[in-house]
Design a protein around this motif. Sequence first.
Motif, PDB file in Angstrom:
ATOM      1  N   PRO A   1       0.812  -1.230   0.000  1.00 19.53           N
ATOM      2  CA  PRO A   1       0.000   0.000   0.000  1.00 19.53           C
ATOM      3  C   PRO A   1       0.842   1.277   0.000  1.00 19.53           C
ATOM      4  N   GLN A   2       2.109   1.159   0.399  1.00 20.82           N
ATOM      5  CA  GLN A   2       2.969   2.345   0.430  1.00 20.82           C
ATOM      6  C   GLN A   2       3.604   2.661  -0.923  1.00 20.82           C
ATOM      7  N   ILE A   3       3.625   1.689  -1.838  1.00 23.74           N
ATOM      8  CA  ILE A   3       4.342   1.887  -3.104  1.00 23.74           C
ATOM      9  C   ILE A   3       3.847   3.104  -3.876  1.00 23.74           C
ATOM     10  N   PRO A   4       2.516   3.370  -3.973  1.00 20.10           N
ATOM     11  CA  PRO A   4       2.093   4.604  -4.663  1.00 20.10           C
ATOM     12  C   PRO A   4       2.623   5.878  -4.003  1.00 20.10           C
ATOM     13  N   LEU A   5       2.923   5.807  -2.721  1.00 16.04           N
ATOM     14  CA  LEU A   5       3.433   6.981  -2.016  1.00 16.04           C
ATOM     15  C   LEU A   5       4.900   7.242  -2.319  1.00 16.04           C
ATOM     16  N   TRP A   6       5.573   6.286  -2.973  1.00 13.92           N
ATOM     17  CA  TRP A   6       6.989   6.440  -3.261  1.00 13.92           C
ATOM     18  C   TRP A   6       7.264   7.539  -4.295  1.00 13.92           C
ATOM     19  N   ARG A   7       6.201   8.113  -4.861  1.00 14.59           N
ATOM     20  CA  ARG A   7       6.357   9.251  -5.765  1.00 14.59           C
ATOM     21  C   ARG A   7       6.061  10.574  -5.057  1.00 14.59           C
ATOM     22  N   LYS A   8       5.837  10.530  -3.746  1.00 12.01           N
ATOM     23  CA  LYS A   8       5.478  11.717  -2.987  1.00 12.01           C
ATOM     24  C   LYS A   8       6.675  12.218  -2.185  1.00 12.01           C
ATOM     25  N   ARG A   9       6.929  13.505  -2.293  1.00 14.14           N
ATOM     26  CA  ARG A   9       8.084  14.071  -1.606  1.00 14.14           C
ATOM     27  C   ARG A   9       7.926  13.981  -0.092  1.00 14.14           C
ATOM     28  N   TRP A  10       6.753  14.197   0.456  1.00 14.88           N
ATOM     29  CA  TRP A  10       6.574  14.174   1.910  1.00 14.88           C
ATOM     30  C   TRP A  10       6.889  12.801   2.483  1.00 14.88           C
ATOM     31  N   TYR A  11       6.582  11.744   1.704  1.00 16.17           N
ATOM     32  CA  TYR A  11       6.849  10.386   2.168  1.00 16.17           C
ATOM     33  C   TYR A  11       8.353  10.192   2.380  1.00 16.17           C
ATOM     34  N   TRP A  12       9.149  10.619   1.400  1.00 14.87           N
ATOM     35  CA  TRP A  12      10.590  10.394   1.493  1.00 14.87           C
ATOM     36  C   TRP A  12      11.260  11.347   2.477  1.00 14.87           C
ATOM     37  N   ARG A  13      10.660  12.516   2.683  1.00 12.83           N
ATOM     38  CA  ARG A  13      11.189  13.378   3.741  1.00 12.83           C
ATOM     39  C   ARG A  13      11.025  12.711   5.106  1.00 12.83           C
ATOM     40  N   ALA A  14       9.870  12.081   5.292  1.00 13.48           N
ATOM     41  CA  ALA A  14       9.650  11.366   6.554  1.00 13.48           C
ATOM     42  C   ALA A  14      10.603  10.189   6.688  1.00 13.48           C
ATOM     43  N   GLN A  15      10.833   9.457   5.584  1.00 12.78           N
ATOM     44  CA  GLN A  15      11.762   8.329   5.623  1.00 12.78           C
ATOM     45  C   GLN A  15      13.183   8.799   5.920  1.00 12.78           C
ATOM     46  N   ALA A  16      13.578   9.917   5.309  1.00 12.75           N
ATOM     47  CA  ALA A  16      14.926  10.448   5.533  1.00 12.75           C
ATOM     48  C   ALA A  16      15.140  10.781   7.000  1.00 12.75           C
ATOM     49  N   ALA A  17      14.126  11.387   7.619  1.00 13.66           N
ATOM     50  CA  ALA A  17      14.237  11.723   9.031  1.00 13.66           C
ATOM     51  C   ALA A  17      14.309  10.456   9.883  1.00 13.66           C
ATOM     52  N   ALA A  18      13.465   9.469   9.558  1.00 11.86           N
ATOM     53  CA  ALA A  18      13.445   8.229  10.340  1.00 11.86           C
ATOM     54  C   ALA A  18      14.749   7.456  10.214  1.00 11.86           C
ATOM     55  N   PHE A  19      15.379   7.506   9.040  1.00 12.61           N
ATOM     56  CA  PHE A  19      16.609   6.764   8.793  1.00 12.61           C
ATOM     57  C   PHE A  19      17.852   7.505   9.258  1.00 12.61           C
ATOM     58  N   GLY A  20      17.696   8.732   9.739  1.00 14.51           N
ATOM     59  CA  GLY A  20      18.853   9.479  10.200  1.00 14.51           C
ATOM     60  C   GLY A  20      19.685  10.097   9.098  1.00 14.51           C
ATOM     61  N   VAL A  21      19.080  10.320   7.905  1.00 17.89           N
ATOM     62  CA  VAL A  21      19.815  10.992   6.832  1.00 17.89           C
ATOM     63  C   VAL A  21      20.098  12.425   7.277  1.00 17.89           C
ATOM     64  N   PRO A  22      21.339  12.880   7.200  1.00 17.27           N
ATOM     65  CA  PRO A  22      21.654  14.249   7.627  1.00 17.27           C
ATOM     66  C   PRO A  22      20.794  15.277   6.898  1.00 17.27           C
ATOM     67  N   ALA A  23      20.475  16.361   7.578  1.00 14.01           N
ATOM     68  CA  ALA A  23      19.571  17.375   7.030  1.00 14.01           C
ATOM     69  C   ALA A  23      20.066  17.933   5.706  1.00 14.01           C
ATOM     70  N   ASP A  24      21.397  18.105   5.570  1.00 12.79           N
ATOM     71  CA  ASP A  24      21.916  18.702   4.339  1.00 12.79           C
ATOM     72  C   ASP A  24      21.895  17.746   3.151  1.00 12.79           C
ATOM     73  N   GLY A  25      21.533  16.471   3.381  1.00 19.59           N
ATOM     74  CA  GLY A  25      21.446  15.509   2.296  1.00 19.59           C
ATOM     75  C   GLY A  25      20.032  15.075   1.960  1.00 19.59           C
ATOM     76  N   ARG A  26      19.047  15.614   2.667  1.00 16.40           N
ATOM     77  CA  ARG A  26      17.679  15.112   2.501  1.00 16.40           C
ATOM     78  C   ARG A  26      17.044  15.531   1.183  1.00 16.40           C
ATOM     79  N   ASP A  27      17.334  16.733   0.694  1.00 16.14           N
ATOM     80  CA  ASP A  27      16.753  17.147  -0.580  1.00 16.14           C
ATOM     81  C   ASP A  27      17.219  16.245  -1.714  1.00 16.14           C
ATOM     82  N   LEU A  28      18.508  15.901  -1.730  1.00 17.61           N
ATOM     83  CA  LEU A  28      19.036  15.003  -2.758  1.00 17.61           C
ATOM     84  C   LEU A  28      18.396  13.625  -2.641  1.00 17.61           C
ATOM     85  N   TYR A  29      18.236  13.147  -1.415  1.00 22.56           N
ATOM     86  CA  TYR A  29      17.594  11.854  -1.169  1.00 22.56           C
ATOM     87  C   TYR A  29      16.176  11.850  -1.723  1.00 22.56           C
TER      88      TYR A  29
END
Length: 262
Positions: free
Chosen positions: A129-157
């Motif tokens: 059910p999450q796969i359609p959300l993989w095209r949404k920027r807010w979804y990956w911003r949340a994932q980046a925060a949960a995974f500990g991606v540094p703030a300065d690398g989140r836009d690229l992620y």
Amino acid sequence: MTGSGHWGLEHGPRTGETIVLLHGNNAGGWMWGPQIERLPERHLLTPDLPALGERYGLRWPGMRAAADDIAEIIRKHAIGGTAHVVGLSLGGFVAVHLVHRHPQLVRSCMITGVAFTGLTSLERFLIPPQIPLWRKRWYWRAQAAAFGVPADGRDLYVDSAVRVAPDTNRRIFREVAESSIPPEPFAYSGPILAVAGEKEQRSVRDAFPALGKALPRLQTWVAPGMHHPWNVEDPDLFTTVLRTFAETGEREAADETTRRNP
């Protein structure tokens, strides 16, 4: 020396032995920035997998063909046509198929975050059910925060993740959900290390016994306190482990290196 091509990037001097770093799904070779920074003396290749990174316009060919693609990059760009291979998540799946299909090209192999015997029933229920959300920027911003991606690398992620084609996401999920261990025997006899982050899904650790049967020289380790993309969560530890394993073929040696250089 840094060069570029349609396949990814090349870093460092063309001396010694090459290390190839294979990225995870919805990412690209850029995710290895912390390791590139910490390994200036090493020759590194950070290719984008087909259909991901800067190669997002391609169709995902399947893990076996992706392994063949990386094999060709190693033949053409690695020093002496062989390399140490490090793969995280999807890159780890591809690395194991590379070891299986092209063992003569691999000096050592380190994989992390690889649920090679398939996902658990719960994961198979929760992820589709999450796969359609993989095209949404807010979804990956949340994932980046949960995974500990540094703030300065989140836009690229986020930028890299949202442009992956829906068909690529579906095809990769289907492959990852099922057991990916090749039925044919492995001819590879070099060092291989499988790592699970202590805080990632248990399906990664559950794959260790089956991998050990297929690859008797397998070493395993649980990285204390780490989540899935721990190359950015604790880049010093990750780099120490990969460097020491490439140089010695032993994971335990990284403990001594860490103690000497805290």
